[in-house]
Structures are given as structure tokens and as C-alpha cells.
Design a protein around this motif. Structure first.
Motif, PDB file in Angstrom:
ATOM      1  N   UNK A 153       0.835  -1.211   0.000  1.00  0.00           N
ATOM      2  CA  UNK A 153       0.000   0.000   0.000  1.00  0.00           C
ATOM      3  C   UNK A 153       0.863   1.252   0.000  1.00  0.00           C
ATOM      4  N   UNK A 154       1.954   1.231   0.757  1.00  0.00           N
ATOM      5  CA  UNK A 154       2.848   2.405   0.800  1.00  0.00           C
ATOM      6  C   UNK A 154       3.498   2.635  -0.553  1.00  0.00           C
ATOM      7  N   UNK A 155       3.878   1.544  -1.241  1.00  0.00           N
ATOM      8  CA  UNK A 155       4.480   1.702  -2.574  1.00  0.00           C
ATOM      9  C   UNK A 155       3.448   2.269  -3.550  1.00  0.00           C
ATOM     10  N   UNK A 156       2.191   1.790  -3.439  1.00  0.00           N
ATOM     11  CA  UNK A 156       1.136   2.276  -4.326  1.00  0.00           C
ATOM     12  C   UNK A 156       0.920   3.787  -4.111  1.00  0.00           C
ATOM     13  N   UNK A 157       0.940   4.214  -2.818  1.00  0.00           N
ATOM     14  CA  UNK A 157       0.773   5.651  -2.543  1.00  0.00           C
ATOM     15  C   UNK A 157       1.942   6.455  -3.108  1.00  0.00           C
ATOM     16  N   UNK A 158       3.167   5.892  -3.036  1.00  0.00           N
ATOM     17  CA  UNK A 158       4.330   6.592  -3.587  1.00  0.00           C
ATOM     18  C   UNK A 158       4.199   6.753  -5.097  1.00  0.00           C
ATOM     19  N   UNK A 159       3.675   5.708  -5.767  1.00  0.00           N
ATOM     20  CA  UNK A 159       3.469   5.807  -7.223  1.00  0.00           C
ATOM     21  C   UNK A 159       2.423   6.885  -7.542  1.00  0.00           C
ATOM     22  N   UNK A 160       1.343   6.940  -6.716  1.00  0.00           N
ATOM     23  CA  UNK A 160       0.316   7.961  -6.933  1.00  0.00           C
ATOM     24  C   UNK A 160       0.897   9.365  -6.743  1.00  0.00           C
ATOM     25  N   UNK A 161       1.751   9.520  -5.713  1.00  0.00           N
ATOM     26  CA  UNK A 161       2.398  10.816  -5.491  1.00  0.00           C
ATOM     27  C   UNK A 161       3.281  11.197  -6.673  1.00  0.00           C
ATOM     28  N   UNK A 162       3.960  10.183  -7.228  1.00  0.00           N
ATOM     29  CA  UNK A 162       4.791  10.468  -8.403  1.00  0.00           C
ATOM     30  C   UNK A 162       3.934  10.930  -9.586  1.00  0.00           C
ATOM     31  N   UNK A 163       2.759  10.298  -9.773  1.00  0.00           N
ATOM     32  CA  UNK A 163       1.858  10.718 -10.853  1.00  0.00           C
ATOM     33  C   UNK A 163       1.393  12.162 -10.652  1.00  0.00           C
ATOM     34  N   UNK A 164       1.071  12.522  -9.376  1.00  0.00           N
ATOM     35  CA  UNK A 164       0.639  13.899  -9.088  1.00  0.00           C
ATOM     36  C   UNK A 164       1.778  14.882  -9.315  1.00  0.00           C
ATOM     37  N   UNK A 165       2.982  14.471  -8.945  1.00  0.00           N
ATOM     38  CA  UNK A 165       4.143  15.335  -9.171  1.00  0.00           C
ATOM     39  C   UNK A 165       4.375  15.567 -10.660  1.00  0.00           C
ATOM     40  N   UNK A 166       4.195  14.526 -11.464  1.00  0.00           N
ATOM     41  CA  UNK A 166       4.347  14.664 -12.919  1.00  0.00           C
ATOM     42  C   UNK A 166       3.316  15.647 -13.468  1.00  0.00           C
ATOM     43  N   UNK A 167       2.068  15.590 -12.940  1.00  0.00           N
ATOM     44  CA  UNK A 167       1.041  16.537 -13.380  1.00  0.00           C
ATOM     45  C   UNK A 167       1.438  17.985 -13.050  1.00  0.00           C
ATOM     46  N   UNK A 168       1.963  18.174 -11.836  1.00  0.00           N
ATOM     47  CA  UNK A 168       2.374  19.523 -11.428  1.00  0.00           C
ATOM     48  C   UNK A 168       3.498  20.031 -12.318  1.00  0.00           C
ATOM     49  N   UNK A 169       4.466  19.153 -12.601  1.00  0.00           N
ATOM     50  CA  UNK A 169       5.579  19.573 -13.468  1.00  0.00           C
ATOM     51  C   UNK A 169       5.075  19.915 -14.860  1.00  0.00           C
ATOM     52  N   UNK A 170       4.135  19.123 -15.376  1.00  0.00           N
ATOM     53  CA  UNK A 170       3.576  19.421 -16.693  1.00  0.00           C
ATOM     54  C   UNK A 170       2.849  20.778 -16.695  1.00  0.00           C
ATOM     55  N   UNK A 171       2.104  21.061 -15.608  1.00  0.00           N
ATOM     56  CA  UNK A 171       1.437  22.356 -15.507  1.00  0.00           C
ATOM     57  C   UNK A 171       2.447  23.491 -15.492  1.00  0.00           C
ATOM     58  N   UNK A 172       3.549  23.240 -14.776  1.00  0.00           N
ATOM     59  CA  UNK A 172       4.605  24.257 -14.738  1.00  0.00           C
ATOM     60  C   UNK A 172       5.215  24.472 -16.119  1.00  0.00           C
ATOM     61  N   UNK A 173       5.412  23.388 -16.841  1.00  0.00           N
ATOM     62  CA  UNK A 173       5.967  23.499 -18.203  1.00  0.00           C
ATOM     63  C   UNK A 173       5.021  24.289 -19.100  1.00  0.00           C
ATOM     64  N   UNK A 174       3.713  23.990 -19.001  1.00  0.00           N
ATOM     65  CA  UNK A 174       2.746  24.731 -19.805  1.00  0.00           C
ATOM     66  C   UNK A 174       2.758  26.220 -19.436  1.00  0.00           C
ATOM     67  N   UNK A 175       2.883  26.494 -18.132  1.00  0.00           N
ATOM     68  CA  UNK A 175       2.937  27.895 -17.702  1.00  0.00           C
ATOM     69  C   UNK A 175       4.160  28.618 -18.221  1.00  0.00           C
ATOM     70  N   UNK A 176       5.301  27.914 -18.231  1.00  0.00           N
ATOM     71  CA  UNK A 176       6.525  28.521 -18.761  1.00  0.00           C
ATOM     72  C   UNK A 176       6.401  28.794 -20.249  1.00  0.00           C
TER      73      UNK A 176
END
Length: 567
Positions: free
Chosen positions: A408-431
Motif C-alpha cells: 500500500x505504501x508503494x502504491x501511494x508513492x506511485x500515486x504521489x509520483x503521478x501527481x508530481x508529474x502533473x504539477x511539473x507538466x502544468x509548470x511546463x505549460x505555464x513557462x
């Protein structure tokens, strides 16, 4: 008999010797007066010295110099010698050029009158005016044009002014014309030097990296100081330099209750500043407080304002960048060609300096955009790929973990990584949105806030939060940009604020836009057509508009526009 004849000849010789000595003394005094007048470089001092010299040369009790105004029919200045301050106060307002004074204005030639009241043009004296009898008047010419007239009354000893007195004063008037011309040239040279120093200071300030608004304030300060003005406004055109603006916004206001004018938007048609902007040349006003073309603030607030001039800022290409408006106190000298010429040169130099600042800002923006593109590429090519690889590794490892808690902890870490990727993509679009103006709510909101700095006269504070570029649909983003522009425009026109804060958030499935100011609030019974438009936009996307007082004790208004992100 021979002895008597000899005595008569001796007496006549003595009389001629005395006359010659008197003529020599008068010529000597005239030369001294000419030299004294010619040494003066200050115009006001030169005029006063001319009257004093004229009174001394013909032994008059009273003397005056009347300077003819721009209309050519009245006196704009009247300097006197022989009258005390109490007598001047009792007489009241100085003469405007009627009566025998006006006779010399309309017929500029020497005039002698044994009894002043017997002249057909005489209109008498005001109450408490000292009696005057004999009169001598001589015009003063500067470069062939009549500058004014010398008036002398009451020759001491009860004598009349004679031809010699007229000749002496006429000679002095010629020297006075040269002295006045020299003093004028000196004043013009000094004035041009002050404008040149101010232009150099502005250019130096820009080259040192000072912000544009600070430089605009420096332009207004120096112009007001050199011109001796009570009011100085800089209005910017709400359009590009190649297109004609329909409105001007006051970006900097100094003197005469500046808060009533700062941020005010005035139309080009029908206003004093608009006339200068449209014509590309200076426009003057005899009395700004009574001029229908000046309507900044409630009537009666600027009653003390008199002569004014509006000068366009830069007309070399297109329509210029704005207008500099200067106004003096009522009763002071009007702005003449000798002042508007150097002022126009200063305005052109100031506009050139502002253009230099904009070019430098564009270059800095270009460098910034290049850095943003580089950062966006690095984030996309390096950071996201590494995060993807890490996420896939964790997902593969999760299948091999037997413990449910660890899996379960590994699954949550993968979900956090997916959310982080979304944030980075939003930042890229903003730039990247800065180089692609039609994309990205962050960039478009930033641009709207930046463009509002001119009309507001200040830099609004902007705060953004959430995935604005990825989670906000395009249609909703269009509404948000329009609402933000309208809210800031309302604040510029009506709020008179010193602080504006903009907050834009996309969190928990809702988009919330808040615009708050510390201004005067919304008056009862005021027009609300713009607010109705904002409310209709909110209803169209299933949202709402809320309007109320801002937080804190400073007053003001807070506008909150919100809508669901699914709309």
C-alpha cells in the motif's frame, strides 16, 4: 555803455557754460544709466532698473513700465517707482491699459502732456491714487516690436517735460530694448540648460536600471519644478504607438490633490490632454480651472489653477506615448512660445528615454523567455522521464511485495509520483505560455495584471495557486480573463486605490478569482452594468459573483467570482 555790454556778454557766456555743463552731466548720467541697465541679466531686475534710471534722468516723481500682454491691447505687467507699498495697496489692481496708458499702446510714439487730465484719452484716476499732472510717455521696442511703454509723471520743481527730457528717455528706451533682449536671451539659455540637465538625468536614471514608473515620476517632478507649475500629470495612451488611442489614463499625478486624478481615464476627444495627443503639438489654456477640457475630479476642487499647457510625449512615429500636462497657479504668467519650445524638446527626449526603457524591457523579456523554454525542455526531457522510470520501477517492485502494508505504501508513492508529474507538466505549460500568448491561464492572467499597471498607477499584487493551465477548461479560462480585465478596469476608473490584490485559485474542483482594493468602495446608486455582465458570466458557467467590503479597516471593495472546474 561798453561796460554794461561787456557784463551782458559775460552773463550770456556764463549761462552757456552752465548749460553745456548741465548737458555734459545729463549725457554722463545717461551713459551711466545705459551701462547700469545693460549689465542686468535678470529680466525682472533689468525692468526695475530701467524705470529707476528713467526717473533719475528727468527728475520725475513717479515712473512706471507697462509690459504689453500677448493680446497686444492690454498690460500684463506694471512696474512702478515712487509709490509706497501703502499707496499701491490703496490703489488696488494695477492698470490694464485704458486711458492715456492705452493711447501709447495703440499709438506707440513719444507723448508729452503738460496737464495729464486735459488729454482727450484721460479717464481719471482710481480712488486713493496720488495726484499726477505732467506726463511723458515713450515706447520701448525689442527687435522692432513694441515690448512696453515708459510712463513718467510730475517733474520736480513744477516744471514741464521738455524736448530734451523726451530725447533722453527715447535714448534710454533704445538701450532698454537691447538690455531686455539680452536678459530674455539669457533667461532662455538658462531655461534650455535646465531642461537639458533634466533630460540627461532622466536618461542616466534609465541606463542605471530604474523602473519605468520611477522614471515617469522623475519626468513629472522635473517638468513641474522647472516650469514652476502647481500641477503635473503624465497620461499614457491606452493603445500602441502606431494606432490612435481613444482614451488616456493618468499614470502619474503631482500637486493639486493628485489622488483625485491618479488612474482617471479621460477621452481623447474633448479634453486638453487629448487635443495635444491628437494634434502632436502643445495646447495651452489661459485658466485650467474654468476650462471645460479639464474635468479631473469634482467641480470646484481645482479653482486655484490658472495657465496650463499639454505637451505630447513623442510624436516622431505614430501617435506618441502620452501627454505631459502642466498648470500654474491663477494669476501667474501664461505659457508662451519661449517656454513651450524647450518643453516640447524635453518631452521628446523623455519619450525617447521611455522607448529605450521599453526596448530594454523587451530584451530582458526575450532573455527570460529563452530561459523559460530551456527550463521547460529540461524538465520535460530529464525530470519527467526520470520520474516515469522511478514510478514504473516501483510498480514492478510492488507485485513482489507480500506485505499488504508495504504494498500500500508503494502504491501511494506511485500515486504521489503521478501527481508530481502533473504539477511539473502544468509548470511546463505555464513557462511556455509566455511565448504562446493564446495558451495558459497563468500567463494570460499575468499579462492582464501587468497591462493594468498604467491605468491603476500602481502594480497590483498577484497570487495564483493550483493547476490553472491543465485543470481549467478553455471556455472557463476565457470568462476568467474577461472578468479579471473588467474588475481591474473598474478599480482604475472608480476605486482611487493605493493597493490592489488579485488571487486566482483552482482547488477542490472550483476556480475562485478574487480582486480586492483599499479604495472608496461602490457608491449607492452607482452604475452597475459592468457588474451585471460579470454576474451573467458566472451564471452561464454555473458559478456566482459576490461583492462586498474588503477585509481590514482601510475600506475598499472585494469582488469574488467563482465557478466549478467542470463547467
Amino acid at each position: 555803455m561798453p561796460r554794461l555790454r561787456l557784463d551782458e556778454l559775460l552773463e550770456e557766456l556764463q549761462w552757456r557754460i552752465d548749460a553745456a555743463r548741465g548737458t555734459q552731466n545729463r549725457v554722463h548720467n545717461l551713459l551711466e544709466a545705459v551701462l547700469a541697465v545693460g549689465r542686468e541679466l535678470d529680466l525682472a531686475q533689468a525692468l526695475h532698473r530701467i524705470v529707476e534710471a528713467a526717473v533719475d534722468l528727468v527728475d520725475a516723481r513717479y515712473g512706471a513700465l507697462g509690459v504689453i500682454g500677448p493680446d497686444g491691447h492690454s498690460l500684463s505687467q506694471f512696474l512702478t517707482v515712487g509709490l509706497s507699498d501703502e499707496e499701491m495697496a490703496g490703489i488696488g489692481a494695477p492698470p490694464s491699459g485704458r486711458g492715456i496708458l492705452g493711447e501709447l499702446i495703440h499709438h506707440p510714439r513719444p507723448l508729452r502732456c503738460p496737464v495729464l487730465s486735459d488729454h482727450p484719452a484721460s479717464v481719471g484716476f482710481p480712488p486713493d491714487h496720488p495726484p499726477m499732472h505732467t506726463f511723458l510717455g515713450v515706447p520701448v521696442r525689442v527687435r522692432g516690436e513694441v515690448f512696453g511703454n515708459l510712463y513718467l509723471t510730475d517733474k520736480r520743481g513744477g516744471l514741464d517735460f521738455d524736448e530734451d527730457d523726451e530725447a533722453v528717455i527715447a535714448t534710454l528706451a533704445v538701450a532698454a530694448g537691447v538690455a531686455i533682449d539680452n536678459a530674455r536671451l539669457y533667461e532662455e539659455a538658462q531655461l534650455r540648460q535646465r531642461w537639458l540637465r533634466a533630460s540627461t538625468e532622466i536618461t542616466r536614471s534609465l541606463l542605471s536600471g530604474a523602473p519605468r514608473l520611477e522614471v515617469v515620476e522623475l519626468i513629472a517632478h522635473r517638468a513641474r519644478e522647472i516650469a514652476g507649475a502647481e500641477l503635473a500629470d503624465v497620461s499614457v495612451a491606452l493603445a500602441g504607438p502606431q494606432e490612435r488611442a481613444e482614451e488616456l489614463a493618468v499614470e502619474v499625478a503631482l500637486g493639486a490633490e493628485p489622488s483625485a486624478r491618479l488612474g482617471v481615464t479621460v477621452p481623447v476627444d474633448g479634453t486638453l490632454s487629448g487635443a495635444a495627443y491628437a494634434s502632436g503639438s502643445p495646447v495651452t489654456s489661459d485658466e485650467l480651472a474654468c476650462d471645460a477640457r479639464f474635468a479631473a475630479g469634482p467641480a470646484g476642487r481645482f479653482d486655484g489653477l490658472g495657465p496650463a499647457v499639454a505637451v505630447p510625449l513623442g510624436t516622431g512615429t505614430g501617435y506618441g506615448r502620452g501627454v505631459l500636462l502642466l498648470a500654474r497657479a491663477r494669476g501667474e504668467a501664461a505659457f508662451g512660445p519661449e517656454e513651450t519650445g524647450p518643453l516640447l524638446g524635453f518631452a521628446d527626449q523623455a519619450a525617447l528615454a521611455l522607448e529605450l526603457a521599453e526596448r530594454r524591457r523587451d530584451a530582458e523579456q526575450l532573455n527570460l523567455l529563452e530561459d523559460r523554454d530551456r527550463i521547460a525542455r529540461d524538465l520535460h526531457d530529464l525530470a519527467i522521464q526520470r520520474l516515469f522510470a522511478t514510478g514504473m520501477t516501483l510498480q514492478s517492485a510492488g507485485r513482489l511485495i507480500d506485505s499488504p502494508a508495504a504494498a500500500d505504501r508503494v502504491a501511494r508513492a506511485v500515486a504521489d509520483l503521478d501527481e508530481t508529474i502533473k504539477i511539473i507538466r502544468s509548470t511546463i505549460f505555464g513557462l511556455r505560455a509566455h511565448s504562446e500568448p493564446d495558451r495558459g491561464l497563468r500567463a494570460r492572467a499575468t499579462r492582464v495584471v501587468t497591462e493594468a499597471q498604467g491605468p491603476l498607477g500602481l502594480a497590483p499584487r498577484l497570487s495564483m495557486e493550483g493547476l490553472l493551465d491543465t485543470d481549467v477548461p478553455q471556455e472557463l479560462a476565457e470568462h476568467v480573463v474577461a472578468v479579471l480585465a473588467e474588475a481591474l478596469s473598474n478599480a482604475a476608473r472608480h476605486a482611487r486605490a493605493t493597493r490592489v490584490e488579485v488571487t486566482l485559485r483552482a482547488l477542490a474542483g472550483r476556480l475562485v478569482l478574487s480582486v480586492a482594493d483599499d479604495g472608496v468602495g461602490i457608491p449607492e446608486g452607482g452604475r452597475r452594468s459592468g457588474l451585471r455582465n460579470l454576474a451573467e458570466r458566472a451564471e452561464r458557467v454555473g458559478g456566482a459573483l459576490t461583492l462586498g467590503p474588503a477585509d481590514g479597516e482601510g475600506g475598499g471593495t472585494r469582488l469574488v467570482w467563482e465557478a466549478p472546474l467542470g463547467s
